[in-house]
Design a protein around this motif. Structure first.
Motif, PDB file in Angstrom:
ATOM      1  N   ALA A   1       6.180   6.504   4.740  1.00 46.57           N
ATOM      2  CA  ALA A   1       4.750   6.803   4.770  1.00 46.57           C
ATOM      3  C   ALA A   1       3.985   5.837   5.676  1.00 46.57           C
ATOM      4  O   ALA A   1       3.021   6.228   6.345  1.00 46.57           O
ATOM      5  CB  ALA A   1       4.177   6.754   3.353  1.00 46.57           C
ATOM      6  N   MET A   2       4.408   4.582   5.711  1.00 43.81           N
ATOM      7  CA  MET A   2       3.673   3.568   6.462  1.00 43.81           C
ATOM      8  C   MET A   2       4.341   3.219   7.784  1.00 43.81           C
ATOM      9  O   MET A   2       3.987   2.215   8.404  1.00 43.81           O
ATOM     10  CB  MET A   2       3.539   2.294   5.613  1.00 43.81           C
ATOM     11  CG  MET A   2       2.950   2.509   4.240  1.00 43.81           C
ATOM     12  SD  MET A   2       1.340   3.326   4.280  1.00 43.81           S
ATOM     13  CE  MET A   2       0.333   2.059   5.045  1.00 43.81           C
TER      14      MET A   2
ATOM     15  N   ALA B   1       0.825  -1.203   0.000  1.00 41.88           N
ATOM     16  CA  ALA B   1       0.000   0.000   0.000  1.00 41.88           C
ATOM     17  C   ALA B   1       0.864   1.260   0.000  1.00 41.88           C
ATOM     18  O   ALA B   1       0.536   2.254  -0.653  1.00 41.88           O
ATOM     19  CB  ALA B   1      -0.926  -0.013   1.219  1.00 41.88           C
ATOM     20  N   GLY B   2       1.993   1.218   0.725  1.00 41.82           N
ATOM     21  CA  GLY B   2       2.879   2.365   0.736  1.00 41.82           C
ATOM     22  C   GLY B   2       3.519   2.619  -0.613  1.00 41.82           C
ATOM     23  O   GLY B   2       3.640   3.778  -1.048  1.00 41.82           O
TER      24      GLY B   2
ATOM     25  N   ASN C   1       2.265   1.776  -3.547  1.00 44.10           N
ATOM     26  CA  ASN C   1       1.216   2.263  -4.450  1.00 44.10           C
ATOM     27  C   ASN C   1       0.815   3.702  -4.156  1.00 44.10           C
ATOM     28  O   ASN C   1       0.235   4.374  -5.026  1.00 44.10           O
ATOM     29  CB  ASN C   1      -0.008   1.356  -4.353  1.00 44.10           C
ATOM     30  CG  ASN C   1       0.236  -0.014  -4.960  1.00 44.10           C
ATOM     31  OD1 ASN C   1       1.056  -0.167  -5.868  1.00 44.10           O
ATOM     32  ND2 ASN C   1      -0.468  -1.022  -4.474  1.00 44.10           N
ATOM     33  N   SER C   2       1.106   4.181  -2.943  1.00 39.25           N
ATOM     34  CA  SER C   2       0.769   5.562  -2.613  1.00 39.25           C
ATOM     35  C   SER C   2       1.768   6.573  -3.163  1.00 39.25           C
ATOM     36  O   SER C   2       1.485   7.774  -3.167  1.00 39.25           O
ATOM     37  CB  SER C   2       0.668   5.723  -1.085  1.00 39.25           C
ATOM     38  OG  SER C   2       1.945   5.575  -0.480  1.00 39.25           O
ATOM     39  N   VAL C   3       2.940   6.109  -3.597  1.00 35.16           N
ATOM     40  CA  VAL C   3       3.933   7.016  -4.170  1.00 35.16           C
ATOM     41  C   VAL C   3       3.431   7.490  -5.533  1.00 35.16           C
ATOM     42  O   VAL C   3       2.972   6.683  -6.345  1.00 35.16           O
ATOM     43  CB  VAL C   3       5.292   6.307  -4.314  1.00 35.16           C
ATOM     44  CG1 VAL C   3       6.320   7.231  -4.964  1.00 35.16           C
ATOM     45  CG2 VAL C   3       5.793   5.847  -2.951  1.00 35.16           C
TER      46      VAL C   3
ATOM     47  N   LYS D   1       2.933   8.267  -9.319  1.00 37.72           N
ATOM     48  CA  LYS D   1       3.492   7.556 -10.467  1.00 37.72           C
ATOM     49  C   LYS D   1       4.546   8.376 -11.196  1.00 37.72           C
ATOM     50  O   LYS D   1       5.411   7.825 -11.866  1.00 37.72           O
ATOM     51  CB  LYS D   1       2.366   7.176 -11.431  1.00 37.72           C
ATOM     52  CG  LYS D   1       1.385   6.157 -10.863  1.00 37.72           C
ATOM     53  CD  LYS D   1       0.339   5.770 -11.908  1.00 37.72           C
ATOM     54  CE  LYS D   1      -0.633   4.729 -11.347  1.00 37.72           C
ATOM     55  NZ  LYS D   1      -1.674   4.349 -12.336  1.00 37.72           N
TER      56      LYS D   1
ATOM     57  N   ALA E   1       7.841   4.420   0.777  1.00 34.04           N
ATOM     58  CA  ALA E   1       6.781   3.573   1.322  1.00 34.04           C
ATOM     59  C   ALA E   1       6.998   3.316   2.809  1.00 34.04           C
ATOM     60  O   ALA E   1       6.052   3.361   3.607  1.00 34.04           O
ATOM     61  CB  ALA E   1       6.719   2.261   0.556  1.00 34.04           C
TER      62      ALA E   1
END
Length: 323
Positions: free
Chosen positions: A188-189, A153-154, A156-158, A160, A185
């Protein structure tokens, strides 16, 4: 009167009603606590003799050994879960379908199986004589699957755009993952990662099922084998060992907070050079582009066509003289 996104702001009557409910609820909680304390006192669980057993050298040594065993299992499980989580997250984000399918199946399988069954199966099938490793491996498998989903999830949050920019610079997939995506990631997480590590620490209590001498196993032995005035000190034992677990979890949370604040204070990126200086900075030293000069009125750059541009009063009124 301002309104919240979730609900409207309470009016005067609603505020009075909320205060009444808060007072009544607080009084009810205090009453329940008072009744519980009185019942425990009537049964003798609050007698000083029930708590004096923790002054015995043998019981203190037993608690110290159990605490050390708990920390050993947690350290192994924490490292194992983080390493396995990174590997599974990278595998699940892989462009290769077989790798992605295998990683997804592994994660979904062990997230669906109760942790106690995983630990017991590892102990019975492979490590009957090594309960510590059975506990650590079982915790690593389950929590590694959870950490993998957190890291995925971390990643994918970056945005693109950062990935595309890295590929545009000629970086390989491994370089993009290890130097661009995964560090962001993790940052963030980080709160979620630490929260899962706290869960891992508490789950070490499941080691009593496979006879691993951790804190809960030691508490069970002390409470069931020590008699005081004809009673077993279950209440005092629960309070003492519960306080130890709370202290460990608070210490881990404090460590996470310190790491997060330290990461925010870290200086990252490229420092901005002063006016009139051509070049980049590395650490505390300036790195000048070869052929550049920083004297006032000296060479200050290169024109798009490759011509040098000097500061001065040009004939065209632009203040730039091209050589």
């Amino acid at each position: 009167m301002s309104a919240s996104v979730l609900y409207d702001s309470p009016g005067p009557k609603a505020r009075v009603r909320n205060r009444i409910f808060a007072v009544v609820g607080s009084l009810a909680i205090v009453a329940l606590l008072a009744v519980s304390v009185l019942r425990l006192a009537d049964k003798g669980h609050l007698d000083p003799a029930m708590w004096d057993i923790f002054n015995y050298a043998g019981i203190r040594q037993n608690i110290a050994d159990a605490l050390l065993a708990t920390l050993k299992a947690f350290a192994l499980a924490a490292v194992g879960s983080l390493v396995l989580g990174v590997l599974l997250a990278v595998a699940r984000l892989s462009d290769h379908t077989p790798v992605r399918v295998v990683a997804t199946g592994f994660i979904e399988l062990f997230r669906s199986i109760p942790l106690l069954i995983t630990i017991y199966a590892v102990w019975v099938a492979f490590l009957t004589d090594y309960s510590m490793w059975a506990l650590a491996i079982g915790l690593s498998i389950y929590n590694g699957c959870v950490q993998a989903e957190v890291l995925r999830a971390g990643v994918n949050s970056v945005p693109k755009g950062q990935r595309e920019a890295a590929y545009a610079l000629g970086m390989s997939k491994t370089q993009v993952m290890t130097t661009v995506l995964m560090p962001q990631a993790v940052r963030a997480m980080l709160p979620t990662i630490i929260s899962q590590l706290v869960v891992t620490l508490k789950d070490t209590s499941l080691g009593f099922v496979i006879l691993y001498p951790e804190l809960l196993y030691s508490a069970r032995l002390i409470a069931s084998n020590t008699q005081v005035n004809g009673q077993y000190p279950y209440v005092s034992t629960i309070v003492v060992f519960g306080a130890i677990y709370i202290a460990l979890c608070l210490a881990l949370s404090a460590l996470a907070t310190w790491i997060e604040k330290r990461g925010r204070r870290a200086k990252t990126g490229i420092a901005v050079s002063e006016a009139g200086v051509t070049g980049l900075t590395q650490g505390n030293e300036a790195v000048l582009i070869p052929g550049s000069r920083t004297e006032p009125g000296g060479f200050d750059g290169v024109t798009p066509g490759g011509d040098r541009a000097n500061r001065g009063d040009g004939a065209d009124g632009t203040g730039i003289t091209k050589n």
